[in-house]
Scaffold this active site. Sequence first.
Site, short mmCIF file in Angstrom:
data_model
loop_
_atom_site.label_atom_id
_atom_site.label_comp_id
_atom_site.label_asym_id
_atom_site.label_seq_id
_atom_site.Cartn_x
_atom_site.Cartn_y
_atom_site.Cartn_z
N HIS A 13 42.40 44.39 43.55
CA HIS A 13 42.31 45.86 43.63
C HIS A 13 43.22 46.39 44.74
CE1 HIS A 13 38.00 45.31 41.95
NE2 HIS A 13 38.68 45.95 41.01
N LYS A 46 27.85 49.46 33.44
CA LYS A 46 27.75 48.07 33.92
C LYS A 46 26.65 47.97 34.97
CE LYS A 46 32.64 46.68 33.83
NZ LYS A 46 33.77 46.30 34.71
N ARG A 90 45.86 43.03 34.23
CA ARG A 90 46.09 41.62 34.59
C ARG A 90 46.71 40.85 33.46
NH1 ARG A 90 39.99 41.76 36.34
NH2 ARG A 90 40.18 43.26 34.66
N SER A 148 36.12 40.97 39.89
CA SER A 148 34.93 40.99 40.74
C SER A 148 33.86 40.07 40.16
CB SER A 148 34.37 42.41 40.84
OG SER A 148 35.33 43.30 41.33
P1 ADP Z 1 36.12 48.90 35.69
O1 ADP Z 1 34.66 48.70 35.48
O2 ADP Z 1 36.54 50.33 35.64
O3 ADP Z 1 37.01 48.01 34.88
P2 ADP Z 1 36.89 47.26 37.95
O4 ADP Z 1 36.47 47.39 39.38
O5 ADP Z 1 36.54 45.99 37.25
O6 ADP Z 1 36.31 48.52 37.24
O7 ADP Z 1 38.45 47.47 37.85
C1 ADP Z 1 39.05 48.67 38.25
C2 ADP Z 1 40.51 48.62 37.87
O8 ADP Z 1 41.16 47.59 38.61
C3 ADP Z 1 40.77 48.28 36.40
O9 ADP Z 1 41.94 48.95 35.99
C4 ADP Z 1 41.00 46.80 36.41
O10 ADP Z 1 41.80 46.38 35.33
C5 ADP Z 1 41.74 46.66 37.73
N1 ADP Z 1 41.61 45.33 38.30
C6 ADP Z 1 40.51 44.60 38.52
N2 ADP Z 1 40.80 43.40 39.06
C7 ADP Z 1 42.16 43.38 39.18
C8 ADP Z 1 43.09 42.41 39.64
N3 ADP Z 1 42.73 41.20 40.05
N4 ADP Z 1 44.40 42.74 39.62
C9 ADP Z 1 44.78 43.95 39.15
N5 ADP Z 1 43.97 44.89 38.70
C10 ADP Z 1 42.67 44.62 38.70
#
Ligand code: ADP
Length: 164
Positions: free
Chosen positions: A18, A42, A91, A129
Amino acid sequence: MPRIAVYPGSFDPITNGHLDIVRRARRLFDRVILTVAANSSKSSTFSVAERVRLAKACVAGLGGVEVDTFDGLLVDYLRRKGSRVIIRGVRAVSDMEYEFQMASMNRAIYPEVESVFLMPDERYTYLSSSIIKEVARMGAHVEDYLPVPVLAAVKRRFARRKRK
Ligand code: ADP
C-alpha cells in the site's frame, strides 16, 4: 487548483505494498488522501480507528499525504473532497477483473471520475493484508512486508490470540 487523488481501501492493516502505491501516487498528484472504508462488507481484523492510526503512523514523514476514513459511496466522498481521481493498486491481471467492475460503476455514477491503476514494485506483487495476517498468525516473520508501526500491532494482536 491542487490535484487531489483519493486512495480508498480496507487497509486491514496497511502494508509496504500500500505504501509503495501511496508514494507513486504522490509523484503524480499534489495531495493524496488515503481513506479507510468504514462500511466494507469484508470482516476486519483491526477496527477502523486502529487502521487509521496505523496508516497515519506510516505516512507521518510523507508530505502531501493524509489519512482519513469514509462511509457510504466513494464517489460522494470524492465530491466532498473536491477530487476526481481514484487510485487503486494492481498486483496482477487477476486484480483487474474486480477493479474494472468497480471503476465502471464509479464512472457510471460520477462521470467525471477517473480511476488510476498503479503497479507496485515487484517485491509486493504477491502481498496482501490477508496473506500477511494468515502467515503472521502462524508465527512467520513478516518484517519485510510491514511498516514498523504495523509490525508491532500485528505481533501484539496475534500473540494475544495465541494466549486466549
Ligand atoms: P480493498 O478491500 O478495497 O481491496 P485493500 O486494503 O485490500 O482494500 O486494498 C486497497 C487497494 O490497494 C486496492 O487497490 C488493492 O489492489 C491495493 N493493494 C493491496 N495490496 C497491494 C500491494 N501489495 N501492492 C499494490 N497494491 C496493493
